[in-house]
Structure formats: C-alpha cells, structure tokens
Enzyme design. Structure first.
Site, PDB file in Angstrom:
ATOM      1  N   ALA A 105      14.582  43.543  41.643  1.00 39.72           N
ATOM      2  CA  ALA A 105      15.057  43.681  40.264  1.00 39.72           C
ATOM      3  C   ALA A 105      15.714  45.026  40.071  1.00 39.72           C
ATOM      4  CB  ALA A 105      13.901  43.528  39.278  1.00 39.72           C
TER       5      ALA A 105
ATOM      6  N   ASN B  77      18.356  47.138  36.920  1.00 44.35           N
ATOM      7  CA  ASN B  77      19.128  47.100  35.675  1.00 44.35           C
ATOM      8  C   ASN B  77      20.101  48.270  35.644  1.00 44.35           C
ATOM      9  OD1 ASN B  77      17.352  45.034  34.674  1.00 44.35           O
ATOM     10  ND2 ASN B  77      15.879  46.652  34.206  1.00 44.35           N
TER      11      ASN B  77
ATOM     12  N   HIS C 209      22.193  61.111  21.736  1.00 43.04           N
ATOM     13  CA  HIS C 209      21.335  61.525  20.621  1.00 43.04           C
ATOM     14  C   HIS C 209      20.727  60.330  19.898  1.00 43.04           C
ATOM     15  CE1 HIS C 209      22.496  65.743  21.079  1.00 43.04           C
ATOM     16  NE2 HIS C 209      23.661  65.241  21.445  1.00 43.04           N
TER      17      HIS C 209
ATOM     18  N   HIS D 257      14.654  62.457  21.956  1.00 39.91           N
ATOM     19  CA  HIS D 257      15.669  63.118  22.776  1.00 39.91           C
ATOM     20  C   HIS D 257      15.684  64.628  22.568  1.00 39.91           C
ATOM     21  CE1 HIS D 257      17.932  62.838  19.018  1.00 39.91           C
ATOM     22  NE2 HIS D 257      18.734  63.784  19.493  1.00 39.91           N
TER      23      HIS D 257
ATOM     24  N   ASP E 150      18.057  68.023  22.107  1.00 39.59           N
ATOM     25  CA  ASP E 150      19.357  68.590  21.745  1.00 39.59           C
ATOM     26  C   ASP E 150      19.553  69.851  22.564  1.00 39.59           C
ATOM     27  OD1 ASP E 150      19.878  66.722  19.794  1.00 39.59           O
ATOM     28  OD2 ASP E 150      19.885  68.157  18.131  1.00 39.59           O
TER      29      ASP E 150
ATOM     30  N   HIS F  95      25.241  71.353  21.749  1.00 40.81           N
ATOM     31  CA  HIS F  95      25.465  70.277  20.767  1.00 40.81           C
ATOM     32  C   HIS F  95      26.107  70.835  19.485  1.00 40.81           C
ATOM     33  CE1 HIS F  95      24.903  66.507  18.765  1.00 40.81           C
ATOM     34  NE2 HIS F  95      23.756  66.765  18.189  1.00 40.81           N
TER      35      HIS F  95
ATOM     36  N   HIS G 210      20.664  73.130  12.692  1.00 40.84           N
ATOM     37  CA  HIS G 210      21.195  72.964  14.063  1.00 40.84           C
ATOM     38  C   HIS G 210      22.028  74.188  14.459  1.00 40.84           C
ATOM     39  CE1 HIS G 210      20.520  68.532  13.676  1.00 40.84           C
ATOM     40  NE2 HIS G 210      20.613  68.501  14.988  1.00 40.84           N
TER      41      HIS G 210
HETATM   42 ZN   LIG Z   1      20.192  65.205  18.710  1.00 39.65          ZN
END
Ligand SMILES: [Zn+2]
Length: 274
Positions: free
Chosen positions: A71, A73, A80, A84, A86, A90, A218
């Site tokens: 098997a 895949n 994002h 996850h 960053d 980013h 951010h």
């Molecule tokens: Zn993110």
C-alpha cells in the site's frame, strides 16, 4: 574553620553517594507523552481562501503480481492548515524558512497560559498583557527560552469549521467572517520587549484573532524569528509549566510553514512508572 569546611565536604560527598543518578530513559519513563497534533484528513481545517485542503490519493493498495500486499499513497496539503508550524518567513522576508529553523528553537519548556475563563464565548477575544501578568502572579515569571502556549478553549470545537473558525464558507469572501480568539499585537510587542520566548502557540487557527486585518501579531513575532504553532490540540492535558515540548515540522526546503507533529512530555513522580 578548616574543620567546618571539611565536615561540609564530607556531608556533600555522603549525599552524592546516596542520591542515585537517573538515566534519561529512566527519567522519561516516569512521565507521560501527550500528542498535541490533530491528524490530517479530509476534515482538516484550512484558511477559507485555500483552494484545496488535505488530499490523500491511493497509489496502490492490494496484492501485487508477486503475491505480497503493498500500500502507498500520495498526499497534498497547503502549508498552513491543521496543526502546523509558521516559519518566520511567512510574514518576515529574509527570516527563517521552515527548513532553516534551528532544532533548539523547537524544543523547550512549555508555559501554558489558560485564558479560557476570560475568553468564555467571546469569539473575538484578544489575549492581553494583563492575562500574562495574572499568570505570572500565580506561577512566576515566564522563564527564558520558553515555548509559550495559549489555551483559549477553542480546541473543543475542532474540526467543526462553523464553530472553530466562525464560518464554514470557502473562498476569499469568507475570510471576513472568521471569528476566533488569539493574541493581541500589544501582547506580542510586550513579549518581544520583556520576555525571551522561542515560540508561541495557540489552540486556534492563527496567532492573530479571526477578525485581524493586518496580522500584526504575526508580523511582530516573526520579524524576531519567534516561531508560531497554530491549531494545537489537547492543551488541557498540560500543566501550567514544567512540561517539555518537542515540535518537529516537515522539513520543506524554502517552506513558509508545514504540518507539525508536536508532542509534550509531562513529568510524573520519580519512582512511579507510567
Ligand atoms: Zn500558519
């Protein structure tokens, strides 16, 4: 005086003989490991303007002509979404991409600040400096090089998009309908100025709240090479301090972020095995 020092040394030597040295595997066996990652599937949540979510395509699954089972895949995912990391690049040009983040930045003591009582059902709640100060009053100053995690309680809604993100709609227009709590930019600025953290994580979809238009948290954090963790699971299983985080993302060359396996070791009592 010399005699006193000699006695003190003898006592110290005696103590050393009685205290047994514990190896790292022995120490780790006394605690428990907590998985802070959601799995990736067709249910994984992404920002509404992502054209696709997580896709797993079967390449082969069955018995081969040679008679054995096999098997395999292939998968596709935007960087994002789901649990996850960053990378600073980013939102900060020239800062670390995901493959450049030093290992040390991804390992460290977890500080968990529970603001779920303050957030309550306010999907637009912004975590403030006062929230951190209240935690420090109870628990002491955030230690240097900590991995700072905020528990808003929003994790209980994952992966229900309507409840967790504020909207289950897709497309660029749906971004305006995002509602979930996260970190006030003033707090990000305060942390940069007054504390030394390696990474900041949240149990919501973004380190900026859903209604943010400029993603200022951010911008501020990543300009300082502070790492972001988003959609962190199971924060209710961590103590306020003392757990140890290992956060290892997929090492994508020039990636701005990517799927993250983040785990925590929670210390137990020496002598007890879990
Ligand atoms: Zn993110």
């Amino acid at each position: 005086m010399k005699k006193l020092i000699a006695i003190a040394l003898l006592v110290a030597a005696g103590c050393n003989q009685t205290s047994k040295k514990i190896s790292l595997p022995e120490l780790l066996a006394t605690g428990k490991w907590v998985d802070l990652s959601y799995d990736f599937s067709e249910k994984t949540l992404y920002w509404p303007n992502n054209p696709t979510g997580f896709k797993l395509d079967t390449q082969f699954n069955g018995v081969t002509p040679a008679g054995f089972y096999y098997a395999s895949n292939s998968f596709f995912t935007p960087e994002h979404g789901g649990t996850h990391l960053d990378a600073p690049v980013h939102f900060a040009k020239g800062k670390w991409s995901i493959d450049q983040v030093p290992l040390q930045q991804l390992l460290g003591e977890a500080i968990v600040i529970d603001v779920s009582g303050k957030v309550s059902n306010n999907a637009d709640y912004l975590i403030t400096v006062a929230d951190v100060e209240a935690w420090e009053k109870q628990n002491g100053k955030i230690p240097a090089n900590a991995i700072l995690l905020f528990k808003t309680g929003w994790g209980k809604y994952y992966p229900d998009a309507k409840k967790y993100l504020g909207t289950a709609e897709k497309g660029a227009a749906a971004v305006a309908n995002l509602h979930f709590p996260s970190v006030h930019p003033d707090l990000a600025a305060w942390l940069i100025k007054n504390r030394k953290i390696k990474a900041l994580g949240v149990d919501t979809a973004s380190v900026d709240y859903g209604q943010s238009k400029d993603f200022k948290t951010h911008q501020l954090l990543y300009a300082e090479n502070i790492i972001g963790f988003e959609n962190i699971a199971s924060l209710d299983q961590l103590p306020a301090k003392g757990a140890f985080i290992i956060a290892l993302p997929m090492k994508i060359r020039d990636g701005t972020g990517g799927p993250l396996r983040i785990i925590a070791w929670v210390p137990g009592t020496i002598g007890e095995k879990n």
